[in-house]
Design an enzyme around this catalytic site. Sequence first.
Site, PDB file in Angstrom:
ATOM      1  N   GLU A   1      -9.552  -4.403  -6.069  1.00  0.00           N
ATOM      2  CA  GLU A   1      -8.597  -2.986  -5.620  1.00  0.00           C
ATOM      3  C   GLU A   1      -8.389  -1.676  -5.756  1.00  0.00           C
ATOM      4  O   GLU A   1      -8.833  -1.538  -7.379  1.00  0.00           O
ATOM      5  CB  GLU A   1      -7.173  -3.197  -5.418  1.00  0.00           C
ATOM      6  CG  GLU A   1      -6.934  -4.362  -4.863  1.00  0.00           C
ATOM      7  CD  GLU A   1      -5.434  -4.377  -4.049  1.00  0.00           C
ATOM      8  OE1 GLU A   1      -4.725  -3.187  -3.961  1.00  0.00           O
ATOM      9  OE2 GLU A   1      -4.535  -5.235  -4.267  1.00  0.00           O
TER      10      GLU A   1
ATOM     11  N   SER B   1       0.941  -1.342   0.011  1.00  0.00           N
ATOM     12  CA  SER B   1       0.057   0.028   0.219  1.00  0.00           C
ATOM     13  C   SER B   1       0.888   1.698  -0.657  1.00  0.00           C
ATOM     14  O   SER B   1       1.817   1.084  -0.859  1.00  0.00           O
ATOM     15  CB  SER B   1      -0.976   0.186   0.945  1.00  0.00           C
ATOM     16  OG  SER B   1      -1.929   0.814   1.405  1.00  0.00           O
TER      17      SER B   1
END
Length: 304
Positions: free
Chosen positions: A245, A149
């Site tokens: 995502e 991330s």
Amino acid sequence: MKLNPALKQYITEAILKTSFKKPSQLNIPPTTSRFFLEQLTRVFPQRKDVQLRTLKLAGVQAEEIKPQTQSTQLIFHIHGGAFMVGSIKTHRAFLSEIAARTQMQIIHINYPLAPEHQYPEAGEAVYDAYMQLLSQGIQTKDIIVSGDSCGANLALALALKLKDEDSALLPSGLILMSPFLDLTLTSESLRYNRLHDALLSVEALETGIEYYVPKGLDKSIPDISPIFGDFKGLPPTLVQIGSKEVLLDDATRFEAKAKAAGVSVDYQLYTGMWHNFQMFSPWFDEAKRALADIADFAHKLDRS
């Protein structure tokens, strides 16, 4: 009773959306979010076949995870958390799985979090920790830098900085998991995967950016949004992303730009997976496969 895989995924996504994603859309103080995340990640089982040791790197708390006495490679990992949450505790179980899979030593750090510490403090702490590893005699060919991330953001920004200073400082490879690379939020998947991503909300990204980037600063500079950097000369890179995502296009844009710059990129898309799905390897085959793919990539670098 063994659950049907599709039903198990449906139930998991429903739980994540209720217990994690929904709260992340609210204006919860960062200190509360940090405590909540550390409690939530305690559900991940901790492996017993690795050794843990606390240490400090460049004045920052760090942890070493070792699956064996001697390892030929070191993975320097930078945790995610939208620049405002996450810690050694939230990622310990996950990284112990990677250490066991790769049989490589892992070091991860508690870099300073926003809003108490804004850009460029996190990146400076990561850089200083990496340089201290080199000062201890660890060779760059024996280091892989990884991140998940926003940790992947800091990992790529670190590589770009090292490349600009001296390409000899670059690690042997990069691993970017569910990378958050564009803080200008121009990726289309933020829109079309907004409802599909079970873990990460666009609101959490917006809050993290507000906390991390000082007001008035251009969010498109490569040190903040490394997707806009010059990728020529970067080391071999593994990119992992789930099809659901919100950051899917950050990964696909990186792949296209890096390959155009001549970088060796191993891009891996996992169908039906949400943000940071790799952390769920104890329960999902796709996440287990992702960890096996990380091990394969790391071992290829070790042999080269």
